[in-house]
Scaffold this motif. Structure first.
Motif, PDB file in Angstrom:
ATOM      1  N   LEU A   1     -27.314  32.243 -15.867  1.00 25.89           N
ATOM      2  CA  LEU A   1     -26.162  33.027 -15.415  1.00 25.89           C
ATOM      3  C   LEU A   1     -25.403  33.614 -16.603  1.00 25.89           C
ATOM      4  O   LEU A   1     -24.950  34.771 -16.578  1.00 25.89           O
ATOM      5  N   LEU A   2     -25.254  32.819 -17.667  1.00 24.51           N
ATOM      6  CA  LEU A   2     -24.560  33.299 -18.859  1.00 24.51           C
ATOM      7  C   LEU A   2     -25.294  34.486 -19.479  1.00 24.51           C
ATOM      8  O   LEU A   2     -24.689  35.497 -19.867  1.00 24.51           O
ATOM      9  N   LEU A   3     -26.624  34.396 -19.562  1.00 25.45           N
ATOM     10  CA  LEU A   3     -27.405  35.475 -20.157  1.00 25.45           C
ATOM     11  C   LEU A   3     -27.335  36.743 -19.307  1.00 25.45           C
ATOM     12  O   LEU A   3     -27.262  37.862 -19.835  1.00 25.45           O
ATOM     13  N   ARG A   4     -27.383  36.569 -17.985  1.00 22.16           N
ATOM     14  CA  ARG A   4     -27.303  37.762 -17.136  1.00 22.16           C
ATOM     15  C   ARG A   4     -25.947  38.460 -17.324  1.00 22.16           C
ATOM     16  O   ARG A   4     -25.853  39.699 -17.353  1.00 22.16           O
ATOM     17  N   GLY A   5     -24.872  37.663 -17.415  1.00 22.71           N
ATOM     18  CA  GLY A   5     -23.564  38.266 -17.635  1.00 22.71           C
ATOM     19  C   GLY A   5     -23.489  38.994 -18.964  1.00 22.71           C
ATOM     20  O   GLY A   5     -22.922  40.099 -19.057  1.00 22.71           O
ATOM     21  N   LEU A   6     -24.068  38.404 -20.026  1.00 21.78           N
ATOM     22  CA  LEU A   6     -24.038  39.055 -21.328  1.00 21.78           C
ATOM     23  C   LEU A   6     -24.856  40.342 -21.321  1.00 21.78           C
ATOM     24  O   LEU A   6     -24.470  41.353 -21.921  1.00 21.78           O
ATOM     25  N   CYS A   7     -26.014  40.296 -20.657  1.00 23.08           N
ATOM     26  CA  CYS A   7     -26.858  41.491 -20.630  1.00 23.08           C
ATOM     27  C   CYS A   7     -26.207  42.606 -19.818  1.00 23.08           C
ATOM     28  O   CYS A   7     -26.384  43.797 -20.119  1.00 23.08           O
ATOM     29  N   ASP A   8     -25.470  42.233 -18.759  1.00 32.49           N
ATOM     30  CA  ASP A   8     -24.848  43.250 -17.900  1.00 32.49           C
ATOM     31  C   ASP A   8     -23.563  43.808 -18.505  1.00 32.49           C
ATOM     32  O   ASP A   8     -23.233  44.993 -18.328  1.00 32.49           O
ATOM     33  N   THR A   9     -22.795  42.953 -19.171  1.00 27.18           N
ATOM     34  CA  THR A   9     -21.461  43.372 -19.608  1.00 27.18           C
ATOM     35  C   THR A   9     -21.284  43.350 -21.117  1.00 27.18           C
ATOM     36  O   THR A   9     -20.160  43.439 -21.593  1.00 27.18           O
ATOM     37  N   PHE A  10     -22.373  43.181 -21.874  1.00 28.77           N
ATOM     38  CA  PHE A  10     -22.262  43.103 -23.332  1.00 28.77           C
ATOM     39  C   PHE A  10     -21.673  44.416 -23.866  1.00 28.77           C
ATOM     40  O   PHE A  10     -22.264  45.488 -23.705  1.00 28.77           O
ATOM     41  N   ASN A  11     -20.506  44.355 -24.499  1.00 30.37           N
ATOM     42  CA  ASN A  11     -19.732  45.543 -24.849  1.00 30.37           C
ATOM     43  C   ASN A  11     -20.196  46.100 -26.183  1.00 30.37           C
ATOM     44  O   ASN A  11     -19.495  46.047 -27.177  1.00 30.37           O
ATOM     45  N   MET A  12     -21.448  46.608 -26.216  1.00 29.48           N
ATOM     46  CA  MET A  12     -21.975  47.227 -27.420  1.00 29.48           C
ATOM     47  C   MET A  12     -22.768  48.460 -27.024  1.00 29.48           C
ATOM     48  O   MET A  12     -23.417  48.471 -25.962  1.00 29.48           O
ATOM     49  N   PRO A  13     -22.746  49.471 -27.827  1.00 30.27           N
ATOM     50  CA  PRO A  13     -23.570  50.649 -27.530  1.00 30.27           C
ATOM     51  C   PRO A  13     -25.036  50.244 -27.499  1.00 30.27           C
ATOM     52  O   PRO A  13     -25.507  49.501 -28.353  1.00 30.27           O
ATOM     53  N   GLY A  14     -25.727  50.748 -26.500  1.00 33.97           N
ATOM     54  CA  GLY A  14     -27.144  50.419 -26.372  1.00 33.97           C
ATOM     55  C   GLY A  14     -27.411  49.158 -25.622  1.00 33.97           C
ATOM     56  O   GLY A  14     -28.538  48.687 -25.566  1.00 33.97           O
ATOM     57  N   ALA A  15     -26.378  48.510 -25.072  1.00 35.75           N
ATOM     58  CA  ALA A  15     -26.606  47.249 -24.376  1.00 35.75           C
ATOM     59  C   ALA A  15     -27.478  47.431 -23.149  1.00 35.75           C
ATOM     60  O   ALA A  15     -28.060  46.477 -22.656  1.00 35.75           O
TER      61      ALA A  15
ATOM     62  N   LEU B   1     -25.263  33.799 -28.874  1.00 37.19           N
ATOM     63  CA  LEU B   1     -26.155  34.724 -28.167  1.00 37.19           C
ATOM     64  C   LEU B   1     -25.780  36.175 -28.455  1.00 37.19           C
ATOM     65  O   LEU B   1     -26.649  37.056 -28.607  1.00 37.19           O
ATOM     66  N   GLN B   2     -24.459  36.480 -28.510  1.00 36.93           N
ATOM     67  CA  GLN B   2     -24.033  37.843 -28.818  1.00 36.93           C
ATOM     68  C   GLN B   2     -24.541  38.283 -30.191  1.00 36.93           C
ATOM     69  O   GLN B   2     -24.995  39.422 -30.364  1.00 36.93           O
ATOM     70  N   ASN B   3     -24.468  37.393 -31.182  1.00 32.44           N
ATOM     71  CA  ASN B   3     -24.940  37.748 -32.520  1.00 32.44           C
ATOM     72  C   ASN B   3     -26.431  38.051 -32.520  1.00 32.44           C
ATOM     73  O   ASN B   3     -26.891  38.999 -33.168  1.00 32.44           O
ATOM     74  N   LEU B   4     -27.227  37.212 -31.794  1.00 35.67           N
ATOM     75  CA  LEU B   4     -28.666  37.462 -31.742  1.00 35.67           C
ATOM     76  C   LEU B   4     -28.962  38.791 -31.040  1.00 35.67           C
ATOM     77  O   LEU B   4     -29.811  39.576 -31.483  1.00 35.67           O
ATOM     78  N   MET B   5     -28.264  39.056 -29.913  1.00 36.00           N
ATOM     79  CA  MET B   5     -28.494  40.312 -29.203  1.00 36.00           C
ATOM     80  C   MET B   5     -28.021  41.509 -30.031  1.00 36.00           C
ATOM     81  O   MET B   5     -28.679  42.568 -30.078  1.00 36.00           O
ATOM     82  N   HIS B   6     -26.856  41.355 -30.683  1.00 38.68           N
ATOM     83  CA  HIS B   6     -26.318  42.443 -31.503  1.00 38.68           C
ATOM     84  C   HIS B   6     -27.281  42.792 -32.632  1.00 38.68           C
ATOM     85  O   HIS B   6     -27.535  43.981 -32.902  1.00 38.68           O
ATOM     86  N   ASN B   7     -27.827  41.782 -33.307  1.00 30.46           N
ATOM     87  CA  ASN B   7     -28.788  42.042 -34.384  1.00 30.46           C
ATOM     88  C   ASN B   7     -30.019  42.756 -33.848  1.00 30.46           C
ATOM     89  O   ASN B   7     -30.554  43.678 -34.474  1.00 30.46           O
ATOM     90  N   ALA B   8     -30.525  42.296 -32.674  1.00 27.33           N
ATOM     91  CA  ALA B   8     -31.731  42.910 -32.116  1.00 27.33           C
ATOM     92  C   ALA B   8     -31.491  44.373 -31.780  1.00 27.33           C
ATOM     93  O   ALA B   8     -32.342  45.244 -32.038  1.00 27.33           O
ATOM     94  N   LEU B   9     -30.331  44.674 -31.183  1.00 26.49           N
ATOM     95  CA  LEU B   9     -30.019  46.063 -30.856  1.00 26.49           C
ATOM     96  C   LEU B   9     -29.782  46.893 -32.116  1.00 26.49           C
ATOM     97  O   LEU B   9     -30.166  48.066 -32.209  1.00 26.49           O
ATOM     98  N   LYS B  10     -29.118  46.301 -33.093  1.00 27.30           N
ATOM     99  CA  LYS B  10     -28.723  47.021 -34.299  1.00 27.30           C
ATOM    100  C   LYS B  10     -29.934  47.434 -35.128  1.00 27.30           C
ATOM    101  O   LYS B  10     -29.968  48.524 -35.706  1.00 27.30           O
ATOM    102  N   TYR B  11     -30.946  46.536 -35.210  1.00 26.48           N
ATOM    103  CA  TYR B  11     -32.097  46.803 -36.073  1.00 26.48           C
ATOM    104  C   TYR B  11     -33.280  47.384 -35.314  1.00 26.48           C
ATOM    105  O   TYR B  11     -34.365  47.520 -35.887  1.00 26.48           O
ATOM    106  N   SER B  12     -33.124  47.691 -34.033  1.00 19.69           N
ATOM    107  CA  SER B  12     -34.193  48.329 -33.259  1.00 19.69           C
ATOM    108  C   SER B  12     -33.858  49.802 -33.073  1.00 19.69           C
ATOM    109  O   SER B  12     -32.675  50.175 -32.945  1.00 19.69           O
ATOM    110  N   PRO B  13     -34.853  50.668 -33.012  1.00 18.89           N
ATOM    111  CA  PRO B  13     -34.594  52.085 -32.711  1.00 18.89           C
ATOM    112  C   PRO B  13     -33.912  52.219 -31.360  1.00 18.89           C
ATOM    113  O   PRO B  13     -34.135  51.425 -30.444  1.00 18.89           O
ATOM    114  N   SER B  14     -33.068  53.223 -31.227  1.00 20.38           N
ATOM    115  CA  SER B  14     -32.255  53.370 -30.022  1.00 20.38           C
ATOM    116  C   SER B  14     -33.099  53.627 -28.784  1.00 20.38           C
ATOM    117  O   SER B  14     -32.648  53.366 -27.671  1.00 20.38           O
ATOM    118  N   GLU B  15     -34.311  54.123 -28.949  1.00 21.26           N
ATOM    119  CA  GLU B  15     -35.122  54.427 -27.769  1.00 21.26           C
ATOM    120  C   GLU B  15     -35.964  53.222 -27.327  1.00 21.26           C
ATOM    121  O   GLU B  15     -36.680  53.298 -26.336  1.00 21.26           O
TER     122      GLU B  15
END
Length: 685
Positions: A533-547, A572-586
């Motif tokens: 449930l925590l992960l679903r909430g973070l994936c749905d509402t994670f306040n970062m561009p590209g989430a 979890l936010q730090n791990l997701m933020h790093n993954a989004l930050k270092y991956s191409p936007s597409e």
């Protein structure tokens, strides 16, 4: 040799199993077993169950002892159970040296189901792993006949039947293995001690006794069936050959040891020569045994053992009773136990059921233990005499060195005076160091207060930044959704403002988290957390561009974990933020959740450029930034904080895979974190 049966007066009857039978001890089917001799070995279960033409079953009221025979022996066991008694039972047949043991149980349709075991078959084929032969039974309330077919290629044919309930059998088997393990440990310790005595005292008797213990232990393991279970469970061993070969080696070693401990060669050379001849005969018997003729050797080997045992017993009685060699009383008592049990066992192999009474495997084992205990005492007594001689020699050496010690007394007095002066200087040094320690503790306290003030200042400044940042973010968001937000020159600028606000907000959050983790006196605020449930909430509402590129894959329903929710979200936010930050936007980022009884595992899989091999050891260090990622904004605290938070919960964050097609970071958490370690006075520094 023909089978000789001892008939019992009581009439045959069924054994009705009660609920309490087979729990504390085995149920012995004393009055429910009958025996039938098949000299030809040609009868099958159909002929035996319907009644053979020449003779019928006769009652057997004690363990079977048929002597040296190659005839087939059938046992008929008549059983029923009380209605309240459980149906599952176990039939254990011992000893473990029976070559062929086949149980024929009724199948409920007038026929029988055969289960074949025996020392001549691989141990791995046994349904129940035990050093004896154990057959599962389903006993009904109606009386039924169970048939057991026994056959030996060599050695005496003996059998004892026991009935157990499964729970009672498991307790008995556990006790059995603990006991034999303790016995083997004691024997191993005795062997090591005697080898040490042999090396220290240069006395060959101790080495000979260590060899005797080793061979006796090996023979005992073979006799009780442990060798087949531990050595080659997947292969059918030639048990009769191995058993008789071990018996030959044991007879040779035991005969030579007996002659040595009682000093046969010193008291009567003719007796020593006779024992040398018996040793040679036992070693010579190894050749036909290893050549595949154990059945022909077994009776002669038993006869030779009987003759040598009787001769040794009579000669020892002569030494003690006539020649008054009282020092042999202890070893004589040790050998008397084994001699009496051995003589009875050998007579029983010849006379079979005609010999009254009977010896169970437990009595043989108890006799062996008693023999070993007494023999250890006897050998220890010899060690005591050797120690006394050593003490006398030591006193003589002491008297020789006494004069030299007196000459040294003057020098000792001089050294004592020097030590007294050194002690005075040492006390002064201790006093000085005490003063230094007091100053050091004061400095530590000052530093601790300074660090505390620093933490409070950082926390205050970070909290003060949050309000204006929230206002800026809200203003940018309002501008973005207003009419001006559609302007192509305004929209990129509002996005840039929001990205900067979000980076600064995460930096502040990380700084506050570092501050909280460094204060070890503050415990975790544990609560049950539904990770999925925590992960679903973070994936749905994670306040970062590209989430919107985050995709959760929950393969199984993960259990709840005891965790600090706010810290776990930051990790979890730090791990997701790093993954989004270092991956191409597409390209997307996968978050894979798997759960087990012990905890959960979360993998964050990006599609970036990966981590250089020389940087994998440094990426979890605080404030570390990769040289080739210098253009990507960041503080270098994210991975470090994620790992520290996981470790505070008893888990771990690790880089499990990396390459040109991306990296995979795994966060593992136990269901319940371990208790915090004890805190030292210097931990806060």
């Amino acid at each position: 040799m023909a089978l000789c049966l001892w008939l019992a007066a009581p009439a045959w009857a069924f054994l009705t199993l009660a609920p309490s039978d087979g729990l504390a001890r085995a149920a012995l089917p004393t009055d429910a077993v009958e025996v039938l001799n098949d000299p030809s070995g040609a009868w099958d279960i159909a002929a035996v169950s319907q009644g053979p033409p020449s003779q019928d079953f006769v009652p057997l009221t004690r363990p079977l002892a048929a002597g040296f025979t190659r005839d087939v022996v059938w046992l008929r066991l008549s059983l029923a159970r009380a209605p309240e008694t459980p149906a599952p039972w176990l039939l254990r047949i011992l000893p473990a040296r029976l070559h062929d043991v086949t149980l024929y149980a009724p199948d409920g349709r007038g026929g029988h189901v055969a289960t074949e075991l025996g020392a001549g078959r691989p141990f791995a084929q046994r349904e129940i792993a035990d050093h004896h032969f154990v057959f599962p039974l389903t006993v009904g309330t109606a009386p039924a006949h169970y048939f057991v077919r026994l056959h030996n290629e060599a050695g005496p044919l003996q059998a004892q039947l026991e009935l157990w309930q499964p729970a009672g059998f498991e307790r008995e088997r556990g006790t059995d293995y603990v006991f034999i393990g303790a016995l083997m440990g004691a024997v191993a310790l005795a062997i090591c001690m005697n080898l040490c005595f042999w090396a220290w005292l240069k006395e060959g008797l101790y080495g000979h006794y260590a060899l005797y213990l080793f061979v006796l232990c090996a023979l005992l393991l073979l006799r009780m069936g442990y060798a087949a279970q531990w050595l080659e469970p997947g292969r059918a061993l030639p048990f009769d050959q191995i058993m008789l070969a071990a018996q030959c080696v044991f007879n040779a070693v035991a005969t030579a040891f007996m002659a040595r401990i009682f000093g046969f060669r010193r008291h009567a050379r003719w007796a020593a020569r006779f024992f040398d001849l018996m040793v040679a005969c036992n070693l010579a018997a190894l050749a036909p045994v290893l050549a595949g003729h154990p059945a022909a050797v077994a009776p002669w080997l038993a006869t030779g053992s009987l003759v040598s045992t009787l001769f040794g017993a009579l000669f020892v009685c002569y030494l003690i009773g006539v020649r008054r060699r009282w020092r042999y009383l202890l070893p004589a008592a040790a050998f008397s136990v084994g001699t009496l049990l051995g003589l009875y066992a050998m007579l029983q192999t010849w006379l079979g059921q005609a010999l009254p009474g009977g010896l169970s495997e437990d009595i043989h084992l108890l006799g062996t233990i008693t023999h070993l205990v007494l023999l250890n005492v006897a050998v220890a007594d010899r060690t005591r005499h050797a120690e006394r001689n050593y003490r006398l020699e030591k006193e003589r050496v002491w008297s020789v060195t006494r004069d030299a010690e007196q000459a040294l007394e003057v020098k000792v007095m001089q050294r004592t005076a020097e030590l007294a002066r050194a002690n005075v200087a040492l006390r002064d040094e201790i006093k000085k160091r005490g003063l230094l320690e007091t100053r050091l503790l004061q400095s530590i306290e000052v530093k601790r207060n300074a660090i505390k003030q620093q933490h409070e200042f950082v926390s205050m400044v970070s909290h003060e930044f949050r309000t204006p940042l929230a206002v800026i973010d809200a203003a940018a968001q309002s501008l973005d959704i207003s009419a001006l937000g559609a302007d192509p020159t305004v929209k990129p600028r509002t996005a840039k403002i929001r990205r900067s606000v979000q980076r600064l907000s995460m930096l502040i959050e990380n700084i506050l988290t570092v501050d909280r983790l460094q204060l070890e006196q503050r415990p975790l605020r544990l609560e049950p957390v539904d990770v999925e449930l925590l992960l679903r909430g973070l994936c749905d509402t994670f306040n970062m561009p590209g989430a919107r590129r985050l995709r959760l894959e929950a393969r199984v329903h993960a259990p709840e974990v005891e965790a600090d929710r706010s810290l776990l979200e930051i990790a979890l936010q730090n791990l997701m933020h790093n993954a989004l930050k270092y991956s191409p936007s597409e390209r997307g980022v996968r978050v894979v959740l798997t759960g087990e009884a012990e905890g959960v595992s979360i993998e964050v899989i990006d599609q970036g450029v990966g981590v250089a091999p020389d940087e994998t050891q440094h990426i979890f260090e605080p404030y570390y930034r990769s040289a080739r990622m210098a253009k990507v904004p960041g503080s270098g605290l994210g991975l470090h904080l994620s790992r520290e938070i996981a470790r505070r919960h008893g888990g771990e964050v690790s880089l499990v895979a990396t390459g040109d097609d991306g990296s995979t970071f795994r966060l593992v958490l136990p269901t319940t974190p371990p208790p915090p370690p004890p805190r030292s006075d210097f931990a806060a520094l």
